[in-house]
Design an enzyme around this catalytic site. Structure first.
Site, PDB file in Angstrom:
ATOM      1  N   TRP A  18       0.828  -1.217   0.000  1.00 30.12           N
ATOM      2  CA  TRP A  18       0.000   0.000   0.000  1.00 30.12           C
ATOM      3  C   TRP A  18       0.858   1.260   0.000  1.00 30.12           C
ATOM      4  O   TRP A  18       0.366   2.350  -0.246  1.00 30.12           O
ATOM      5  CB  TRP A  18      -0.978   0.003   1.187  1.00 30.12           C
ATOM      6  CG  TRP A  18      -0.353  -0.360   2.483  1.00 30.12           C
ATOM      7  CD1 TRP A  18       0.235   0.476   3.381  1.00 30.12           C
ATOM      8  CD2 TRP A  18      -0.265  -1.679   3.025  1.00 30.12           C
ATOM      9  NE1 TRP A  18       0.695  -0.238   4.445  1.00 30.12           N
ATOM     10  CE2 TRP A  18       0.399  -1.557   4.266  1.00 30.12           C
ATOM     11  CE3 TRP A  18      -0.681  -2.942   2.605  1.00 30.12           C
ATOM     12  CZ2 TRP A  18       0.661  -2.667   5.079  1.00 30.12           C
ATOM     13  CZ3 TRP A  18      -0.420  -4.039   3.418  1.00 30.12           C
ATOM     14  CH2 TRP A  18       0.242  -3.906   4.634  1.00 30.12           C
ATOM     15  N   GLU A  31      -5.467   0.145   6.116  1.00 30.72           N
ATOM     16  CA  GLU A  31      -5.550   0.538   7.528  1.00 30.72           C
ATOM     17  C   GLU A  31      -6.602  -0.272   8.278  1.00 30.72           C
ATOM     18  O   GLU A  31      -6.401  -0.647   9.424  1.00 30.72           O
ATOM     19  CB  GLU A  31      -5.855   2.042   7.652  1.00 30.72           C
ATOM     20  CG  GLU A  31      -4.717   2.945   7.227  1.00 30.72           C
ATOM     21  CD  GLU A  31      -3.426   2.737   8.006  1.00 30.72           C
ATOM     22  OE1 GLU A  31      -3.481   2.259   9.147  1.00 30.72           O
ATOM     23  OE2 GLU A  31      -2.353   3.028   7.450  1.00 30.72           O
ATOM     24  N   TYR A 114      -8.211   7.217  14.103  1.00 25.33           N
ATOM     25  CA  TYR A 114      -6.998   6.566  13.588  1.00 25.33           C
ATOM     26  C   TYR A 114      -7.012   6.504  12.050  1.00 25.33           C
ATOM     27  O   TYR A 114      -6.066   6.944  11.390  1.00 25.33           O
ATOM     28  CB  TYR A 114      -6.868   5.156  14.187  1.00 25.33           C
ATOM     29  CG  TYR A 114      -5.752   4.360  13.580  1.00 25.33           C
ATOM     30  CD1 TYR A 114      -4.451   4.498  14.035  1.00 25.33           C
ATOM     31  CD2 TYR A 114      -5.991   3.499  12.503  1.00 25.33           C
ATOM     32  CE1 TYR A 114      -3.409   3.802  13.453  1.00 25.33           C
ATOM     33  CE2 TYR A 114      -4.964   2.795  11.910  1.00 25.33           C
ATOM     34  CZ  TYR A 114      -3.673   2.950  12.387  1.00 25.33           C
ATOM     35  OH  TYR A 114      -2.652   2.264  11.788  1.00 25.33           O
TER      36      TYR A 114
END
Ligand code: SF4
Length: 342
Positions: A18, A31, A114
């Site tokens: 990624w 993520e 996050y």
């Protein structure tokens, strides 16, 4: 600290798929997967997921069952369901355009601080600190933070420090650098303090508190549950059902289940009214395993039963059909076991 981390990263950066992209869709997928599993396993899931759903539109047009199947084994299946929900929102309401601001990303289902920080900093260079377990560890040690990281106070303190040391530019690279530094240099066990570029200013090293940082105060209490699964067979068919209740593995497929408060013999289980539906010809306990989740431990007993007939109100399928359905990890292990012995 910031410059030293960036220099360290130039030499030690992990090559992760990624990182070849700043496409918010790819960063989002990576993520969310990495919140569920370690890097090595995460790479396999990431590659598989992108092969099946190469962009947000493709994901948005997929069925929930296909997305859950791709997610199988990662756990927290709500994350996959939320991803599908958010993909639909982006594809159909936002014309396929990912929001490019932290505050807008936060409005999407399943995207919290996050993930919004990761996407906005990596893809759009927004000044947002990404704080994962690695970052908690590095900052707790370098600044010798005494607050427990499983309290709101501790979390806020680390987030504040992390934000205060962000560079002006290349914020995404720096966030990834700090995470890599925690994963490779300032590791949970045996951190490489002797060859650490931050050693001369690391407060925990100076005070000899490295081994007790970060502080964690809460002890996880694991509840034990007993799941008795019935592999109910008639010819080449057996019964499956979809989990509906708001419990673990919601929307995944399983065998008929009786949950008990302790381990039970078949003679005790068969008294359950569920068995009024069948004439049992034979049974055996096939397989037992313990499956650990974050707050519970499942003791799982697989029973194999042969019945005279499967009533029509049950969903019956064959083995090959079952493999196409999303099912919980213990079923993967059970199927492997059956493959081995047959
Ligand atoms: S000196 Fe040790 S504890 Fe401090 S940042 Fe470096 S590796 Fe981590």
């Amino acid at each position: 600290m910031t410059n030293k981390i960036v220099s360290w990263y130039k030499v030690n950066k992990r090559n992760l798929p990624w990182r070849l992209s700043r496409d918010p869709y790819k960063i989002w997928v990576s993520e969310i997967i990495l919140q569920q599993t370690q890097i090595k396993n995460g790479i396999n899931y990431y590659n598989k997921f992108l092969k099946l759903f190469p962009d947000v539109k493709k994901l948005a047009n997929s069925s929930e069952e296909n997305v859950l199947k791709a997610w199988q084994g990662l756990g927290y299946y709500n994350r996959a369901i939320n991803m599908l929900h958010t993909a639909k929102k982006i594809a159909f309401d936002l014309d396929g355009n990912f929001p490019d601001k932290y505050s807008e990303l936060l409005k999407l289902k399943g995207i919290g601080d996050y993930t919004a920080s990761a996407i906005s900093s990596i893809c759009y260079n927004e000044k947002k600190a990404v704080v994962d377990g690695n970052v908690y560890r590095v900052i707790s040690r370098y600044f010798d933070v005494e607050e427990s990281i499983d309290t709101a106070k501790g979390k806020n303190k680390i987030k504040k420090i992390a934000t205060s040391i962000l560079p002006k530019d290349k914020v995404g690279d720096y966030n990834q650098a700090l995470m890599d530094f925690g994963a490779l240099q300032c590791t949970k066990y045996n951190p490489k303090c002797l060859e650490c570029p931050l050693a001369n200013k690391c407060v925990a090293k100076e005070k000899n508190t490295v081994h007790v940082r970060p502080v964690k105060s809460k002890i996880k209490v694991s509840k034990i549950r007993y799941f008795n699964y019935f592999h109910i067979k008639n010819n080449c068919y057996f019964i499956v059902q979809k989990r509906k209740s708001n419990d673990v593995w919601k929307k995944l497929y399983e065998f008929p289940l009786i949950e008990s408060k302790k381990s039970l013999k078949f003679e005790e289980l068969v008294k359950n009214s569920f068995f009024k539906n069948f004439k049992v010809l034979d049974f055996k306990k096939k397989f037992v395993l313990v499956h650990k989740l974050s707050h519970q431990q499942l003791k799982i007993f697989f029973w194999e039963l042969y019945v005279e007939k499967i009533p029509s109100d049950f969903k019956k399928i064959t083995f090959n059909q079952f493999k196409k359905y999303p099912f919980p990890k213990p079923f993967e292990i059970y199927l492997e076991y059956l493959d081995k012995i047959n």
